[in-house]
Design a protein around this motif. Structure first.
Motif, PDB file in Angstrom:
ATOM      1  N   PHE A 300      50.210 -71.434   9.803  1.00  0.00           N
ATOM      2  CA  PHE A 300      50.298 -72.777   9.785  1.00  0.00           C
ATOM      3  C   PHE A 300      50.467 -73.219   8.374  1.00  0.00           C
ATOM      4  CE2 PHE A 300      49.788 -73.107  13.775  1.00  0.00           C
ATOM      5  CZ  PHE A 300      49.316 -74.476  14.478  1.00  0.00           C
ATOM      6  N   LEU A 318      55.711 -78.442  13.370  1.00  0.00           N
ATOM      7  CA  LEU A 318      55.388 -78.615  14.885  1.00  0.00           C
ATOM      8  C   LEU A 318      56.563 -78.350  15.644  1.00  0.00           C
ATOM      9  CD1 LEU A 318      53.647 -78.948  17.465  1.00  0.00           C
ATOM     10  CD2 LEU A 318      53.527 -81.455  17.247  1.00  0.00           C
ATOM     11  N   ARG A 321      58.044 -74.850  16.151  1.00  0.00           N
ATOM     12  CA  ARG A 321      57.206 -74.132  16.950  1.00  0.00           C
ATOM     13  C   ARG A 321      57.709 -74.566  18.344  1.00  0.00           C
ATOM     14  NH1 ARG A 321      52.853 -75.855  13.524  1.00  0.00           N
ATOM     15  NH2 ARG A 321      51.953 -77.042  15.192  1.00  0.00           N
ATOM     16  N   GLN A 322      57.884 -75.809  18.690  1.00  0.00           N
ATOM     17  CA  GLN A 322      58.019 -76.501  20.098  1.00  0.00           C
ATOM     18  C   GLN A 322      59.479 -75.887  20.359  1.00  0.00           C
ATOM     19  OE1 GLN A 322      57.519 -80.738  19.431  1.00  0.00           O
ATOM     20  NE2 GLN A 322      55.455 -80.370  20.366  1.00  0.00           N
ATOM     21  N   TYR A 474      44.913 -72.669  11.746  1.00  0.00           N
ATOM     22  CA  TYR A 474      45.010 -73.480  12.851  1.00  0.00           C
ATOM     23  C   TYR A 474      43.567 -74.214  12.861  1.00  0.00           C
ATOM     24  CZ  TYR A 474      44.857 -75.543  17.317  1.00  0.00           C
ATOM     25  OH  TYR A 474      44.945 -76.215  18.581  1.00  0.00           O
ATOM     26  N   ASN A 476      41.936 -77.387  14.863  1.00  0.00           N
ATOM     27  CA  ASN A 476      42.015 -78.618  15.869  1.00  0.00           C
ATOM     28  C   ASN A 476      40.300 -78.656  16.159  1.00  0.00           C
ATOM     29  OD1 ASN A 476      41.772 -80.189  18.078  1.00  0.00           O
ATOM     30  ND2 ASN A 476      44.047 -80.042  18.401  1.00  0.00           N
ATOM     31  N   ASN A 508      50.093 -77.803  23.300  1.00  0.00           N
ATOM     32  CA  ASN A 508      50.701 -78.776  22.594  1.00  0.00           C
ATOM     33  C   ASN A 508      50.857 -78.471  20.944  1.00  0.00           C
ATOM     34  OD1 ASN A 508      51.336 -80.931  24.384  1.00  0.00           O
ATOM     35  ND2 ASN A 508      49.028 -81.259  24.398  1.00  0.00           N
ATOM     36  N   ASP A 509      49.899 -77.660  20.465  1.00  0.00           N
ATOM     37  CA  ASP A 509      49.783 -77.226  19.018  1.00  0.00           C
ATOM     38  C   ASP A 509      50.458 -76.253  18.779  1.00  0.00           C
ATOM     39  OD1 ASP A 509      48.192 -79.636  18.670  1.00  0.00           O
ATOM     40  OD2 ASP A 509      46.281 -78.461  18.782  1.00  0.00           O
ATOM     41  N   SER A 511      49.685 -73.019  18.208  1.00  0.00           N
ATOM     42  CA  SER A 511      49.009 -71.908  17.373  1.00  0.00           C
ATOM     43  C   SER A 511      49.688 -70.597  17.476  1.00  0.00           C
ATOM     44  CB  SER A 511      47.557 -71.960  17.418  1.00  0.00           C
ATOM     45  OG  SER A 511      47.200 -71.029  16.560  1.00  0.00           O
TER      46      SER A 511
END
Length: 547
Positions: A300, A318, A321-322, A474, A476, A508-509, A511
């Motif tokens: 990250f 993000l 990554r998506q 990461y 969260n 969703n994240d 990592s």
């Protein structure tokens, strides 16, 4: 970290169940059988030769968290709790008993008369020292992240150990005592605040497991002999000793197992090699479900638009990554590269474990497990990401198998679909790779996971807690709270729900980007008994014997 499975008849080789598709092959060398008895005692049977392409990082339990190193530790160190062959359930090993004496206190009583091979007494003081140093050293390549719930350790007398935990009713604690964080070491040999060199450990004979090391040349050759003073609950070795030969080239490993020059081979042969060996009437291939996972880690800080880059932007990072998740074709990797020996993985917990879900299948690609380049393009455009995205992607073939080159060539091709990414593939030797990945050298890189114990927690806590072993920055808070909650939840239904929530949040994240789940494979020759795999995730030599 660590290993594989199949059902067990008479035992040859115990290897972890839900673990990797670490190939086990047993050759046809030899004669002579063996018998076993519980605990120490004299071993029967002939010595055997085991071959592997795996690598050792360190045989100090505080200094490594990988399959090759843990394979050694399982032979030479005792555990408070361990699993009997054929089961993933843990029971006392050198402990006489263990139980919660209050919601946050777990008390272990040791057996009397325990000793290391060097003659030193093994007492509660050594146990306290073992866990204290794990936490203090907290090596980036070590397993200290497994001890996140440990507050303190006390040794009120020579045979009593009291673990005080931060959170009550830890449902995984006995499993953790049997994990890579759990090998008990000699406080008279090991450093209290630094990783101890392998040669010092071997010279100090700091062993109290089923075997002692007779000679040691790291990543070349190790000779083991049975430890007649082992007082744990596992059976005595059924062989007179083990020599482990380390191969730099898997083609030589394949040649030696095919010719019967070694008795057992594991990790790592390609799917093509496995197919070729299936035609050899000197070996028999056995397969079964496995829990190894293969995945990409995103750093990250250093990935495109990461926190320490010149163009730092969390939203764009993000989106990168998506978009990568939208472009990956797991079916292609499974069928074309691994010939079905790995299967597509759409979550962080592999299928077969309680609580496993598949959030990635619905969230990314076409919503049914296939890639969608148009969706990836839309995600990047919406975030204002300039394409093609330049991505440096690291992989390692000597640790994760010779097919890694084909796997990551396919990943590169998939990510470059539609001109959205330009991927630079690079490979580094494993020992250096293990150091570099924790030093922010790689923006994105390959890892595999060989589980420490048969619980979904082992695919969550080490990865997504704040001080995770990935060291990928990461963080969260909601995920971390849920990790703590699920580990101490005594209601199975509630715990399963919390495990599902963690998977959804991390999906969703992103990592990490899970790719594949291993199918367990074993190849057994007519001259070696058993060579089977169980649910303990531990690679153990003691049950091997020659007919």
């Amino acid at each position: 970290m660590s290993l594989h499975h199949s059902k067990r008849g008479r035992l040859g080789l115990a290897l972890g169940a839900f673990g990797a598709s670490a190939l086990l092959l047993a050759g046809c060398a030899g004669g002579g059988g063996g018998t076993s008895s519980s605990g120490g005692g004299e071993a029967a049977g002939q010595p055997l030769i085991v071959g592997t392409t795996d690598k050792i990082t360190s045989i100090d339990p505080a200094g490594s968290y990988d399959n090759g190193s843990f394979a050694v530790m399982n032979q030479i160190y005792p555990f408070l709790f361990n699993s009997q062959y054929g089961t993933a359930d843990v029971t006392p090993d050198i402990a006489e008993s263990g139980e919660f004496t209050s919601p946050t206190e777990y008390t272990v009583k040791l057996k009397d008369g325990l000793k290391f091979a060097n003659g030193h007494d093994l007492t509660a003081s050594d146990v306290k020292f073992t866990f204290d140093r794990q936490v203090k050293i907290a090596d980036p390549n070590g397993p200290s992240s497994l001890l996140g719930n440990l507050e303190s350790v006390a040794a009120p007398d020579d045979t009593t150990v009291v673990f005080t935990l931060k959170n009550p009713n830890d449902q995984t604690w006995e499993q953790i005592l049997s994990s890579p964080a759990g090998p008990i070491v000699d406080e008279e040999v090991f450093s209290a605040d630094a990783v101890t060199p392998d040669d010092d450990i071997v010279k100090g004979k700091a062993f109290a497991g089923q075997y002692v090391i007779d000679s040691y040349k790291v990543n070349e050759l190790i000779s083991y002999k049975p430890n007649s003073d082992y007082k744990g609950e596992l059976p005595a070795p059924e062989n007179a000793g083990i020599s482990v030969k380390y191969y730099a080239d898997p083609s030589n490993l394949k040649l030696d197992i095919a010719n019967g020059d070694i008795d057992v081979a594991y990790r790592s042969l390609s799917a093509t090699d496995i197919d070729d060996l299936s035609k050899n009437d000197k070996v028999k291939i056995v397969d079964g479900p496995g829990g190894e996972i293969r995945y990409i880690v995103f750093n990250f800080d250093t990935m495109p638009y990461g926190a320490t880059t010149a163009e730092a932007d969390p939203a764009k990072a993000l989106a990168v990554r998506q978009a990568a998740a939208d472009l990956i074709d797991r079916d292609e990797l499974s069928k074309d590269v691994y010939k079905g020996t790995y299967t597509p993985l759409y979550s962080f917990v592999p299928q077969g474990l309680t609580g496993a879900t598949e959030p990635l299948k619905e969230l990314y690609g076409d919503g049914n497990g296939k890639p969608d380049a148009a969706k990836a393009k839309q995600v990047l455009e919406a975030a204002g990401v300039t394409t093609p995205v330049q991505l440096n992607l690291q992989y390692n073939g000597d640790h994760y198998g010779p097919s890694s080159g084909d796997e990551y060539a396919a990943v590169k091709s998939q990510l470059e679909e539609g001109g959205l990414f330009t991927v630079s593939l690079q490979q580094t030797e494993w020992v250096q790779y293990a150091k570099d990945r924790t030093a922010d050298v790689y923006p994105a890189y390959q890892l595999g996971w060989f589980p420490d114990y048969s619980d979904a927690d082992n695919y969550l806590t080490p990865f997504f807690s704040k001080d995770n072993f990935l060291v990928n920055h990461y963080d969260n808070a909601e995920v971390q709270q849920l990790i703590t909650t699920q580990a101490t939840e005594t209601d199975p239904a509630k715990r399963e729900e919390e495990i599902g929530k963690i998977q959804s949040l991390v999906a969703n994240d992103l990592s990490t980007l899970p790719l594949l789940q291993g199918t367990q494979i074993a190849v057994v020759g007519s001259g070696v008994d058993g060579a089977t795999l169980d649910g303990s995730f531990k690679f153990r030599y003691a049950p091997l014997n020659k007919q």
